[in-house]
Design a protein around this motif. Structure first.
Motif, mmCIF file in Angstrom:
data_model
loop_
_atom_site.group_PDB
_atom_site.id
_atom_site.type_symbol
_atom_site.label_atom_id
_atom_site.label_comp_id
_atom_site.label_asym_id
_atom_site.label_seq_id
_atom_site.Cartn_x
_atom_site.Cartn_y
_atom_site.Cartn_z
ATOM 1 N N LEU A 161 -14.981 12.047 -0.973
ATOM 2 C CA LEU A 161 -14.331 11.360 -0.916
ATOM 3 C C LEU A 161 -13.892 10.279 -1.601
ATOM 4 N N MET A 193 0.894 4.187 -3.017
ATOM 5 C CA MET A 193 -0.405 5.071 -3.281
ATOM 6 C C MET A 193 -0.032 5.972 -2.614
ATOM 7 N N PHE A 194 1.033 6.253 -2.103
ATOM 8 C CA PHE A 194 1.432 7.328 -1.250
ATOM 9 C C PHE A 194 1.943 8.237 -2.533
ATOM 10 N N PRO A 195 2.334 9.446 -1.617
ATOM 11 C CA PRO A 195 3.368 9.998 -2.113
ATOM 12 C C PRO A 195 5.272 10.475 -1.175
ATOM 13 N N ARG A 242 -9.528 8.108 -7.894
ATOM 14 C CA ARG A 242 -7.924 8.992 -8.988
ATOM 15 C C ARG A 242 -7.480 7.457 -8.086
ATOM 16 N N ALA A 295 -9.739 14.877 8.781
ATOM 17 C CA ALA A 295 -10.768 14.185 8.285
ATOM 18 C C ALA A 295 -11.521 13.129 9.350
ATOM 19 N N TYR A 340 -16.249 2.950 12.440
ATOM 20 C CA TYR A 340 -15.721 2.981 10.317
ATOM 21 C C TYR A 340 -16.273 1.878 9.498
ATOM 22 N N VAL A 390 -18.831 4.599 7.547
ATOM 23 C CA VAL A 390 -18.511 5.687 6.783
ATOM 24 C C VAL A 390 -17.596 4.865 5.647
ATOM 25 N N LEU A 413 -6.069 13.622 7.353
ATOM 26 C CA LEU A 413 -6.197 11.773 7.402
ATOM 27 C C LEU A 413 -6.799 12.469 9.016
ATOM 28 N N VAL A 440 -6.934 -0.661 5.991
ATOM 29 C CA VAL A 440 -7.330 0.466 6.445
ATOM 30 C C VAL A 440 -7.375 0.771 8.241
ATOM 31 N N ASP A 473 -13.300 10.241 -4.866
ATOM 32 C CA ASP A 473 -12.219 11.155 -5.468
ATOM 33 C C ASP A 473 -11.347 9.487 -4.717
ATOM 34 N N HIS A 474 -11.193 8.794 -3.951
ATOM 35 C CA HIS A 474 -10.618 7.835 -3.831
ATOM 36 C C HIS A 474 -10.423 6.201 -4.683
ATOM 37 N N THR A 513 -10.382 21.071 -0.506
ATOM 38 C CA THR A 513 -10.496 19.723 -1.355
ATOM 39 C C THR A 513 -11.194 21.019 -2.020
ATOM 40 N N HIS A 551 -9.146 -2.789 -0.412
ATOM 41 C CA HIS A 551 -8.214 -1.857 1.030
ATOM 42 C C HIS A 551 -9.089 -1.818 2.190
ATOM 43 N N TYR A 552 -9.927 -1.543 2.498
ATOM 44 C CA TYR A 552 -10.988 -0.469 3.418
ATOM 45 C C TYR A 552 -10.594 -0.958 4.855
ATOM 46 N N LEU A 602 0.903 -1.482 -0.065
ATOM 47 C CA LEU A 602 0.506 0.210 0.749
ATOM 48 C C LEU A 602 0.533 1.247 0.187
HETATM 49 C C1 HEM Z 1 -12.367 5.550 6.177
HETATM 50 C C2 HEM Z 1 -12.174 5.798 5.416
HETATM 51 C C3 HEM Z 1 -11.115 6.727 4.883
HETATM 52 C C4 HEM Z 1 -11.125 8.216 4.939
HETATM 53 C C5 HEM Z 1 -11.773 9.197 6.018
HETATM 54 C C6 HEM Z 1 -9.841 8.424 4.379
HETATM 55 C C7 HEM Z 1 -9.501 10.023 3.790
HETATM 56 C C8 HEM Z 1 -9.174 10.454 3.038
HETATM 57 C C9 HEM Z 1 -8.760 11.971 2.902
HETATM 58 C C10 HEM Z 1 -8.970 13.199 3.592
HETATM 59 C C11 HEM Z 1 -7.511 12.283 2.010
HETATM 60 C C12 HEM Z 1 -6.734 13.621 1.322
HETATM 61 C C13 HEM Z 1 -8.113 13.738 0.054
HETATM 62 C C14 HEM Z 1 -7.295 14.466 -0.794
HETATM 63 O O1 HEM Z 1 -6.226 15.060 -0.457
HETATM 64 O O2 HEM Z 1 -7.749 15.149 -1.878
HETATM 65 C C15 HEM Z 1 -7.254 11.519 2.012
HETATM 66 C C16 HEM Z 1 -6.378 10.299 0.760
HETATM 67 C C17 HEM Z 1 -5.649 9.638 0.182
HETATM 68 N N1 HEM Z 1 -6.571 7.987 0.616
HETATM 69 FE FE1 HEM Z 1 -7.478 7.898 1.943
HETATM 70 N N2 HEM Z 1 -9.331 7.401 3.184
HETATM 71 C C18 HEM Z 1 -10.405 6.374 3.330
HETATM 72 C C19 HEM Z 1 -9.765 5.326 3.170
HETATM 73 C C20 HEM Z 1 -8.652 5.131 2.151
HETATM 74 C C21 HEM Z 1 -8.294 3.524 1.610
HETATM 75 C C22 HEM Z 1 -8.850 2.347 2.092
HETATM 76 C C23 HEM Z 1 -7.020 4.005 1.078
HETATM 77 C C24 HEM Z 1 -6.409 2.853 0.767
HETATM 78 C C25 HEM Z 1 -5.414 2.799 0.651
HETATM 79 C C26 HEM Z 1 -6.764 5.225 0.923
HETATM 80 C C27 HEM Z 1 -5.683 5.722 -0.015
HETATM 81 C C28 HEM Z 1 -6.015 7.066 0.175
HETATM 82 C C29 HEM Z 1 -4.656 7.654 -0.704
HETATM 83 C C30 HEM Z 1 -3.357 6.837 -2.167
HETATM 84 C C31 HEM Z 1 -4.913 8.936 -0.735
HETATM 85 C C32 HEM Z 1 -4.345 9.895 -1.678
HETATM 86 C C33 HEM Z 1 -2.756 10.950 -0.673
HETATM 87 C C34 HEM Z 1 -2.422 11.984 -1.154
HETATM 88 O O3 HEM Z 1 -3.058 12.773 -1.872
HETATM 89 O O4 HEM Z 1 -1.468 12.559 -0.383
HETATM 90 N N3 HEM Z 1 -7.915 6.115 1.399
HETATM 91 N N4 HEM Z 1 -7.686 9.470 2.481
#
Ligand code: HEM
Ligand SMILES: Cc1cc2nc3c(=O)[nH]c(=O)nc-3n(C[C@H](O)[C@H](O)[C@H](O)COP(=O)(O)OP(=O)(O)OC[C@H]3O[C@@H](n4cnc5c(N)ncnc54)[C@H](O)[C@@H]3O)c2cc1C
Lengths: 217, 372
Positions: free
Chosen positions: B74, B38-40, B80, B53, B118, B121, B50, B91, B77-78, B370, B87-88, B35
């Motif tokens: 959100l 997937m992140f920077p 993208r 949120a 969780y 959501v 995070l 997390v 967006d995910h 956002t 994956h959920y 995983l």
């Molecule tokens: C309740 C579940 C989740 C919440 C509340 C959440 C919340 C967020 C938020 C607020 C962002 C920033 C969005 C933005 O920049 O526009 C984000 C980005 C991201 N999330 Fe989640 N997320 C959740 C689940 C997940 C899951 C399951 C994954 C899978 C691994 C994931 C992977 C990512 C990735 C890769 C990004 C982009 C990172 C970046 O741009 O820096 N998220 N998430």
């Protein structure tokens, strides 16, 4: 700052290297008599080159560190998990919970990486700010130069104009003098005319009187 | 579900600040190393997002309806980011492990309530992602022209490989190939051309991670990734009021698209655009804007400069200064776009001038928001 994917070497063709900065030569403005201050430009180039070198070093260190952490992570993962690297996890209960110690080590690594990135960004911002300030200064100088260059013909024009003005004043003076001369001439002429008329009258009278006087005398 | 207990527990955990998301992500990546990709590389920004949120979700945990639109966005967006249903759970597990670590008292009841919260959501996010299923999770777009203008601004023409349906005033997230996984919002500045291509106006933010790469290094032929169009704040309502548009710098982008739309529709709504920069060099698109305003009688452009004397048709002062100096706008619909400082200052001036709050529409080009 170039490519965040770990371990990828920088792309030499797109990168501004200290050498390229040092060897850069600037053209001269065609209009300016006073161009750039070459010494200042050289100094600035040297500073940019030095900062670029510093940035490159910081980046290399960062890349090496991250590479190291990545290898350690893969190692750790091989030893502690039967979930092969790269394959999607289903997130089932079979997943090994990492120890707090391992979590803390990775957290520190991430924080270090973040700090390096922040530092590099700070460098860039500083460089950009200085370059911007320098550009503004050059622009201001160029503007001052242009104004000076504009001012020169304007001064000449004024000078040319001031010659005319002097002439004009002189002419005016002569004209005034000429006018007063003419006026005085006219006055004299008028007096002469009066005198002549008076004289003519006297002659006229004199011409007539002798006859009467002669008659009477 | 004991929501009061959840909130108390969250307050206790959140008090540990940056340590919380750090622990969360490290746990996630150690348990699921794949995983990480997937992140920077730099995670400083993501950590703030995070926590923010989660905090927002938790503070509304007994009334999730209030945050449903945000969660839906959100969830969409995910897609993208390449996130899928599988994956959920990972997390969720990392989240619970993190909460447990920072709680002085961790009980099975608390764990169960957190898991339930969780899950709710996640269901909302997943449902929204599924509902968007027909739209691609992202588009590829080829850069077909790069026009670098004065003042560190580039006008890029981008041709999406498949139709990308956006409304004038909406923005798309953009990922540059040399900055993988760093998404930033940019606003199409034109109506889509016959081949679907549109303009992006990008200003270089010194020291920024993405905008310098876009402005300085982008070349014709580069392929960008584009996210689904989002945003409603600047999309025109279907009212009849005339429009006052106030833009700073590249804040011009949404208004150029909107005015093109008005011209295209031969709209009877009159639009006054006050476009401000510090100097004339900042007014990077003046020729095109003049041309646009000549094409339709309902469009009027007032260029404004704040740090230079006025000259010709360019007025002196900030855009809002000039606008308020010239007329009373209380019967207009007012739209504002530019840097966060410009938007804040402009809003204050407009409200002080008696323009009703619900007639004022704002969009700030900051990086925190956002585009929802
Ligand atoms: C309740 C579940 C989740 C919440 C509340 C959440 C919340 C967020 C938020 C607020 C962002 C920033 C969005 C933005 O920049 O526009 C984000 C980005 C991201 N999330 Fe989640 N997320 C959740 C689940 C997940 C899951 C399951 C994954 C899978 C691994 C994931 C992977 C990512 C990735 C890769 C990004 C982009 C990172 C970046 O741009 O820096 N998220 N998430
Ligand atoms: C809905 C929306 C639409 C947008 N549309 C456009 C657009 O059409 N054209 C455009 O040029 N930008 C636009 N932006 C801004 C853009 O998304 C990025 O935030 C900006 O390009 C900076 O990204 P970066 O990665 O270079 O900087 P980052 O690395 O994210 O930030 C570096 C530093 O600069 C600061 N910063 C970020 N943005 C700005 C800014 N605009 N002015 C001053 N300081 C800033 C940050 O706070 C940070 O300290 C839009 C933003 C939003 C939310």
């Amino acid at each position: 700052m170039t490519d965040p994917s770990v371990g990828t070497p920088p792309q030499p063709t797109h990168r501004l290297t200290p050498e390229r900065v040092r060897s850069m030569r600037f053209g001269r403005t065609p209009i300016g008599r006073r161009g750039l201050n070459e010494e200042e430009v050289a100094q600035f180039q040297e500073r940019v080159a030095a900062e670029l070198a510093e940035r490159d070093a910081a980046e290399a260190a960062l890349r090496a560190k991250v590479e190291h952490y990545k290898r350690s992570l893969i190692q750790w993962q091989r030893e502690h998990s039967n979930d092969p690297y790269g394959e999607p996890a289903t997130g089932g209960p079979a997943v090994v919970q990492p120890t707090v110690e391992a979590v803390n080590i990775l957290s520190r690594a991430q924080q270090e990486a973040d700090a390096y990135i922040a530092q590099t960004q700070q460098y860039c911002r500083q460089l950009a700010d200085e370059a911007h300030a320098h550009a503004e200064q050059l622009l201001a100088e160029a503007r001052a130069q242009a104004e000076q260059m504009l001012a020169e013909p304007m001064r000449l024009a004024k000078e040319a104009a001031s010659v005319d003005v002097a002439d004009l004043a002189d002419l005016e003076r002569r004209l005034t003098w000429a006018r007063s001369f003419i006026a005085s001439l006219e006055a004299v002429e008028a007096q002469l005319r009066t005198a002549r008329e008076a004289l003519a009258y006297e002659f006229d009278r004199a011409a007539r009187v002798p006859a009467a006087d002669r008659r009477a005398g | 579900m004991d929501t009061e207990r959840l909130k108390r527990n969250w307050a206790e955990v959140a008090a540990h600040g940056d340590q919380v998301p750090l622990f969360f992500y490290s746990t996630l990546f150690l348990a699921h190393p794949h995983l990480r990709d997937m992140f920077p590389l730099g995670m400083a920004n993501q950590r703030d997002k995070l926590l923010a949120a989660l905090g927002q979700v938790v503070s509304h945990v007994d009334d999730l309806d209030a945050v449903v639109p945000v969660l839906q966005q959100l969830g969409r967006d995910h897609r993208r980011f390449g996130v899928v249903r599988d994956h959920y759970p990972a997390v969720g597990q990392a989240l619970l492990a993190t909460l447990e670590h920072f709680s002085s008292e961790w009980t099975p009841e608390l764990a169960r309530d957190w898991a339930a919260a969780y899950d709710r959501v996640a269901q909302v996010m997943l449902a929204a992602a599924d509902a968007a299923g027909e739209m691609p999770p992202w588009w590829h777009g080829t850069v077909t022209a790069v026009d670098r203008r004065a003042a560190g601004i580039a006008v890029l023409t981008v041709r999406p490989h498949a139709p990308l349906p956006y409304l004038p005033g909406q923005s798309v997230a953009v990922e540059v190939p040399t900055r993988p996984r760093l998404w930033r919002w940019y606003t199409p500045a034109t109506l889509p051309a016959s081949d679907g291509s549109f303009e992006l106006h990008v200003r270089l933010v010194p020291g920024g991670q993405v905008s310098p790469a876009l402005v300085m290094a982008t070349q014709v032929g580069d392929v960008l990734r584009l996210g689904a169009p989002v945003g409603t704040d600047l999309v025109l309502d279907d009212g009849t009021r005339d429009l006052l548009l106030i833009a700073g710098g590249t804040g011009l982008a949404p208004f150029k698209a909107i005015m093109s739309q008005l011209a295209h529709q031969r709209s009877t709504r009159f639009a006054h655009l006050y476009w401000g920069g510090r100097t004339q060099r900042d007014l990077y698109d003046l020729a095109a804007m003049r041309h646009l305003c000549e094409s339709h009688s309902g469009l009027r452009l007032v260029p404004c400069v704040s740090d230079e004397p006025p000259s010709g048709d360019v007025a002196g002062g900030t855009a809002v200064d000039v606008a308020l100096r010239e007329a009373d706008w209380r019967d207009h619909e007012v739209y504002v776009c530019g840097s966060p400082e410009m938007v804040r200052a402009t809003r204050d001036r407009l409200l002080a001038a008696g323009i009703p709050r619900d007639q004022v529409h704002l969009e700030a080009f900051g990086n925190q928001e956002t585009a929802t």
